[in-house]
Write a protein that holds these residues in place. Structure first.
Motif, PDB file in Angstrom:
ATOM      1  N   LEU A 135       0.840  -1.199   0.000  1.00 50.62           N
ATOM      2  CA  LEU A 135       0.000   0.000   0.000  1.00 50.62           C
ATOM      3  C   LEU A 135       0.876   1.251   0.000  1.00 50.62           C
ATOM      4  N   GLU A 136       1.794   1.295  -0.927  1.00 48.21           N
ATOM      5  CA  GLU A 136       2.659   2.454  -1.098  1.00 48.21           C
ATOM      6  C   GLU A 136       1.996   3.448  -2.052  1.00 48.21           C
ATOM      7  N   PRO A 137       2.315   4.728  -1.913  1.00 47.36           N
ATOM      8  CA  PRO A 137       1.717   5.742  -2.789  1.00 47.36           C
ATOM      9  C   PRO A 137       1.900   5.414  -4.269  1.00 47.36           C
ATOM     10  N   GLY A 138       0.822   5.567  -5.014  1.00 51.04           N
ATOM     11  CA  GLY A 138       0.857   5.317  -6.447  1.00 51.04           C
ATOM     12  C   GLY A 138       0.399   3.935  -6.846  1.00 51.04           C
ATOM     13  N   LYS A 139       0.330   3.001  -5.883  1.00 50.82           N
ATOM     14  CA  LYS A 139      -0.125   1.647  -6.191  1.00 50.82           C
ATOM     15  C   LYS A 139      -1.641   1.560  -6.039  1.00 50.82           C
ATOM     16  N   TRP A 140      -2.208   0.546  -6.651  1.00 50.90           N
ATOM     17  CA  TRP A 140      -3.650   0.348  -6.540  1.00 50.90           C
ATOM     18  C   TRP A 140      -4.055   0.111  -5.094  1.00 50.90           C
ATOM     19  N   ALA A 141      -5.173   0.702  -4.715  1.00 50.54           N
ATOM     20  CA  ALA A 141      -5.685   0.574  -3.342  1.00 50.54           C
ATOM     21  C   ALA A 141      -6.478  -0.722  -3.213  1.00 50.54           C
ATOM     22  N   ASP A 142      -5.746  -1.839  -3.216  1.00 46.69           N
ATOM     23  CA  ASP A 142      -6.318  -3.165  -2.993  1.00 46.69           C
ATOM     24  C   ASP A 142      -6.004  -3.541  -1.549  1.00 46.69           C
ATOM     25  N   PHE A 143      -7.035  -3.672  -0.723  1.00 45.54           N
ATOM     26  CA  PHE A 143      -6.795  -3.947   0.691  1.00 45.54           C
ATOM     27  C   PHE A 143      -7.976  -4.690   1.296  1.00 45.54           C
ATOM     28  N   ILE A 144      -7.743  -5.234   2.483  1.00 52.52           N
ATOM     29  CA  ILE A 144      -8.788  -5.978   3.187  1.00 52.52           C
ATOM     30  C   ILE A 144      -8.819  -5.562   4.652  1.00 52.52           C
ATOM     31  N   LEU A 145      -9.985  -5.673   5.246  1.00 52.87           N
ATOM     32  CA  LEU A 145     -10.158  -5.506   6.687  1.00 52.87           C
ATOM     33  C   LEU A 145     -10.474  -6.866   7.273  1.00 52.87           C
ATOM     34  N   VAL A 146      -9.758  -7.246   8.318  1.00 54.43           N
ATOM     35  CA  VAL A 146      -9.940  -8.568   8.912  1.00 54.43           C
ATOM     36  C   VAL A 146     -10.222  -8.433  10.402  1.00 54.43           C
ATOM     37  N   ASP A 147     -10.675  -9.528  10.999  1.00 49.21           N
ATOM     38  CA  ASP A 147     -11.196  -9.463  12.365  1.00 49.21           C
ATOM     39  C   ASP A 147     -10.143  -9.651  13.435  1.00 49.21           C
ATOM     40  N   GLN A 148      -8.898 -10.001  13.068  1.00 46.79           N
ATOM     41  CA  GLN A 148      -7.868 -10.162  14.096  1.00 46.79           C
ATOM     42  C   GLN A 148      -6.505  -9.801  13.522  1.00 46.79           C
ATOM     43  N   ASP A 149      -5.598  -9.483  14.422  1.00 45.95           N
ATOM     44  CA  ASP A 149      -4.263  -9.028  14.054  1.00 45.95           C
ATOM     45  C   ASP A 149      -3.352 -10.248  13.915  1.00 45.95           C
ATOM     46  N   ILE A 150      -3.028 -10.617  12.688  1.00 43.43           N
ATOM     47  CA  ILE A 150      -2.244 -11.832  12.456  1.00 43.43           C
ATOM     48  C   ILE A 150      -0.809 -11.704  12.960  1.00 43.43           C
ATOM     49  N   PHE A 151      -0.394 -10.478  13.306  1.00 42.84           N
ATOM     50  CA  PHE A 151       0.968 -10.287  13.808  1.00 42.84           C
ATOM     51  C   PHE A 151       1.066 -10.436  15.322  1.00 42.84           C
ATOM     52  N   THR A 152      -0.053 -10.397  16.012  1.00 40.51           N
ATOM     53  CA  THR A 152       0.003 -10.451  17.480  1.00 40.51           C
ATOM     54  C   THR A 152      -0.735 -11.656  18.066  1.00 40.51           C
ATOM     55  N   ILE A 153      -1.636 -12.275  17.323  1.00 37.75           N
ATOM     56  CA  ILE A 153      -2.368 -13.421  17.873  1.00 37.75           C
ATOM     57  C   ILE A 153      -1.476 -14.656  17.906  1.00 37.75           C
ATOM     58  N   ASP A 154      -1.917 -15.666  18.605  1.00 34.24           N
ATOM     59  CA  ASP A 154      -1.258 -16.965  18.579  1.00 34.24           C
ATOM     60  C   ASP A 154      -1.244 -17.447  17.133  1.00 34.24           C
ATOM     61  N   PRO A 155      -0.062 -17.773  16.583  1.00 33.84           N
ATOM     62  CA  PRO A 155      -0.001 -18.195  15.177  1.00 33.84           C
ATOM     63  C   PRO A 155      -0.958 -19.347  14.842  1.00 33.84           C
ATOM     64  N   LYS A 156      -1.277 -20.164  15.831  1.00 32.31           N
ATOM     65  CA  LYS A 156      -2.178 -21.286  15.573  1.00 32.31           C
ATOM     66  C   LYS A 156      -3.581 -20.829  15.194  1.00 32.31           C
ATOM     67  N   LYS A 157      -3.885 -19.539  15.451  1.00 34.56           N
ATOM     68  CA  LYS A 157      -5.216 -19.018  15.153  1.00 34.56           C
ATOM     69  C   LYS A 157      -5.288 -18.262  13.823  1.00 34.56           C
ATOM     70  N   ILE A 158      -4.170 -18.151  13.132  1.00 33.98           N
ATOM     71  CA  ILE A 158      -4.158 -17.363  11.899  1.00 33.98           C
ATOM     72  C   ILE A 158      -5.183 -17.879  10.900  1.00 33.98           C
ATOM     73  N   TRP A 159      -5.310 -19.181  10.786  1.00 34.04           N
ATOM     74  CA  TRP A 159      -6.205 -19.757   9.780  1.00 34.04           C
ATOM     75  C   TRP A 159      -7.668 -19.353   9.983  1.00 34.04           C
ATOM     76  N   SER A 160      -8.020 -19.017  11.239  1.00 32.59           N
ATOM     77  CA  SER A 160      -9.416 -18.700  11.539  1.00 32.59           C
ATOM     78  C   SER A 160      -9.761 -17.233  11.289  1.00 32.59           C
ATOM     79  N   SER A 161      -8.797 -16.454  10.778  1.00 29.66           N
ATOM     80  CA  SER A 161      -9.060 -15.041  10.486  1.00 29.66           C
ATOM     81  C   SER A 161     -10.213 -14.913   9.492  1.00 29.66           C
ATOM     82  N   ARG A 162     -11.083 -13.937   9.749  1.00 28.11           N
ATOM     83  CA  ARG A 162     -12.237 -13.715   8.881  1.00 28.11           C
ATOM     84  C   ARG A 162     -12.103 -12.376   8.170  1.00 28.11           C
ATOM     85  N   VAL A 163     -12.363 -12.379   6.902  1.00 30.15           N
ATOM     86  CA  VAL A 163     -12.330 -11.149   6.117  1.00 30.15           C
ATOM     87  C   VAL A 163     -13.653 -10.427   6.296  1.00 30.15           C
ATOM     88  N   LEU A 164     -13.574  -9.182   6.720  1.00 32.96           N
ATOM     89  CA  LEU A 164     -14.767  -8.373   6.938  1.00 32.96           C
ATOM     90  C   LEU A 164     -15.125  -7.555   5.706  1.00 32.96           C
TER      91      LEU A 164
END
Length: 573
Positions: free
Chosen positions: A512-541
């Motif tokens: 998401l750098e300036p000039g690039k297409w604004a392709d992005f998602i909002l998700v229900d949990q922070d994949i960088f701070t949760i227990d890695p075992k829970k990453i698969w259960s992330s839901r796209v909002l």
């Protein structure tokens, strides 16, 4: 002060009073993450967009001053990530699953047969019964299924069911009879007909033999093709995929993609590989590569070739025989000379070449063919790829650097295959299999994908597998060969920046750098701070492509409904 100086000062004051930049959208109050062009992780609180492209990311206090009349979306503290890119999927195959019997996730032969019976009953007017997703390994059958078993539930018309990897197919007697298959039918080049002790076909056809029956299946109608594409795009948006490298298209699919692009109906960016260098390639490539068509929604500048089959059906070509089948070394689809000629033809017309290779023999053949093709056709700078690069001899891994090759790999293949991979190749050879860190440590870029519908299209399953090397139940403890696991940042890069790089699109996509297409998602949990075992259960909002929302989670969808979808156990396409 001179008159000219007074005018200059007034102009500067007017400029300062205006927003510093134009914007039509601000996504505010988010827990934002993106990589920069060097791969370093960046954090932000707000995102500014204009005409579908990123203007800036940064602190709320800074960007709100620059927003002007932009529409403001309150992110409510949710995590925002760059849109995820699947570097190897099969779009039309994913959509077709909705029109066929889905055997994915079946744990027994009886369960699979019951699904086929129910599907056939519900589609009594269909001239064929088609399906996909069976896996004799997860059935613990110890053998392939047979035509007679399929006859018990479908005998009135032909039936053909693809294995989950797409490299074997299970037919009933009616289908074999229609195709004229009997004990005198010879195995085609690059294929194998499974036979009983008397030499009679049992009903399973591996790799090149599949076409003996598949060629008799009626082509889908234009309406069915449109339905399949619409369904695939819907599924992709729901799991946060904003882009995909489609690993093998024909002329009809190419025309359909252009039609959808012209109509503004593509909700994900498709980087399509032409299937082979035959008539479809000649027709599609007559005007050269198609790049950035329809506001970057369609690019066709690559070719997909095959070197061998898959590990699960023992069609992957190995340097020495299978550890659990000492009389079988798998199947090569082409002679080295033929493969080199196909690579040279594509490179000569300026097309990137992407070659499916699973076994160590196939990977070596592909490496040799690229080396030979470069000498006559050039093209080393086209970012050529080996798709899967699944079992590679340790001595061959450094050759990826020498030949400037990208490793296009699918993390969930490791966690799906761990129940049989070492049985197939043995303890020593497994050291060069699913060896993600060995590639990264030498500087090879990994483009992350799933190979859907072989696997689920959900990229969070891939991120989870890459980081944990475990299934969704946490097995095995500590991970399967965990020394090859990726960090969460490395995994995200594989599904964003490096997937874009593998498609020559890193200047417009992947971060998401300036000039690039604004392709992005909002998700229900922070994949960088949760227990890695829970990453698969992330839901796209929400999923946004080019600054437009293409998916929003239904208000009545519960977490259980979103995550309780079966793993797609397999090998690969």
């Amino acid at each position: 002060m001179s008159p000219c100086m007074r005018v200059a000062v007034l102009l500067s004051m007017l400029v300062a009073a205006q927003p510093i930049c134009a914007a039509d959208l601000m996504v505010d109050h988010v827990n934002g993450y993106t990589l920069d062009s060097s791969g370093k992780l960046q954090r932000f609180e707000a995102l500014l967009v204009d005409d579908g492209k990123v203007v800036a990311t940064g602190r709320h206090a800074d960007l709100i001053k620059r927003a002007g009349d932009a529409s403001v979306i309150d992110g409510k503290g949710r995590t925002l990530l760059p849109g995820l890119i699947d570097a190897h999927g099969h779009v039309m195959g994913l959509g077709a699953m909705s029109l066929q019997a889905d055997l994915t996730g079946t744990t027994t032969l009886d369960e699979a047969l019951a699904r086929v019976k129910n599907f056939a009953a519900g589609h009594a007017d269909s001239p064929w019964v088609l399906g996909r997703g069976w896996n004799q390994v997860t059935w613990k059958l110890g053998r392939f299924p047979t035509a007679s078993e399929l006859d018990a539930v479908v005998a009135d018309r032909p039936a053909l069911l693809s294995r989950v990897d797409g490299h074997a197919a299970w037919a009933n007697t009616a289908a074999m009879r229609l195709a004229g298959i009997d004990r005198d039918t010879k195995d085609p080049s690059g294929g194998r007909i499974e036979r009983d002790a008397e030499g009679n076909p049992t009903g399973v056809f591996v790799d090149g033999a599949i076409d003996l029956i598949a060629n008799r299946v009626p082509e889908p109608t234009p309406t069915q093709r449109e339905q399949a594409l619409t369904e695939a795009l819907k599924q992709m948006a729901s799991v946060g995929l904003t882009g995909v490298a489609d690993a093998g298209i024909d002329r009809q699919t190419y025309a359909l993609y252009r039609q959808f692009a012209d109509q503004g109906k593509l909700s994900a960016r498709i980087y399509a590989m032409i299937g082979g260098t035959g008539e479809d390639f000649d027709a599609i490539s007559k005007d050269g590569p198609l790049i950035g068509y329809g506001r970057d929604f369609l690019t066709v500048r690559s070719v997909k070739l095959y070197a061998d089959g898959a590990l699960g059906s023992r069609g992957a070509a190995l340097l020495t025989p299978y550890a659990d089948d000492p009389h079988n070394s798998g199947l090569l689809f082409n002679t080295p000379e033929a493969l080199t000629a196909m690579i040279s033809k594509a490179l000569g017309k300026g097309y990137q070449v992407c070659v499916h290779a699973i076994g160590d023999k196939a990977n070596r053949e592909v490496l040799d063919s690229f080396a030979a093709a470069y000498k006559t056709s050039g093209g080393k700078d086209l970012r050529n790829r080996i798709e899967h690069a699944q079992v590679v001899a340790l001595d061959d891994i450094p050759r990826f650097v020498d030949l400037n090759l990208i490793a296009s790999m699918q993390p969930t293949h490791a966690t799906s295959d761990m129940n049989m991979a070492e049985d197939r190749v043995g303890h020593e050879r497994i050291k060069g299999a699913y060896a993600w860190q060995r590639f990264l440590e030498q500087g090879t870029k990994i483009a992350g994908g799933s190979d859907f519908p072989v696997e689920s299209p959900n990229p969070f399953f891939g991120l989870h597998a890459a980081v944990t090397r475990q299934d969704h139940e946490g097995h095995p403890p500590g991970g399967w060969y965990p020394d090859q696991a990726l960090s969460i940042t490395e995994a995200l890069r594989a599904f964003t920046l490096d997937a874009a790089y593998a498609a020559h699109q890193e200047k417009t996509l992947g971060t998401l750098e300036p000039g690039k297409w604004a392709d992005f998602i909002l998700v229900d949990q922070d994949i960088f701070t949760i227990d890695p075992k829970k990453i698969w259960s992330s839901r796209v909002l929400e999923t946004w492509v080019g600054g437009h929302r293409v998916y929003e989670q239904p208000a009545d969808e519960t977490p259980a409904e979103k995550t309780a979808k079966p793993d797609r156990k397999k090998s690969q396409d």
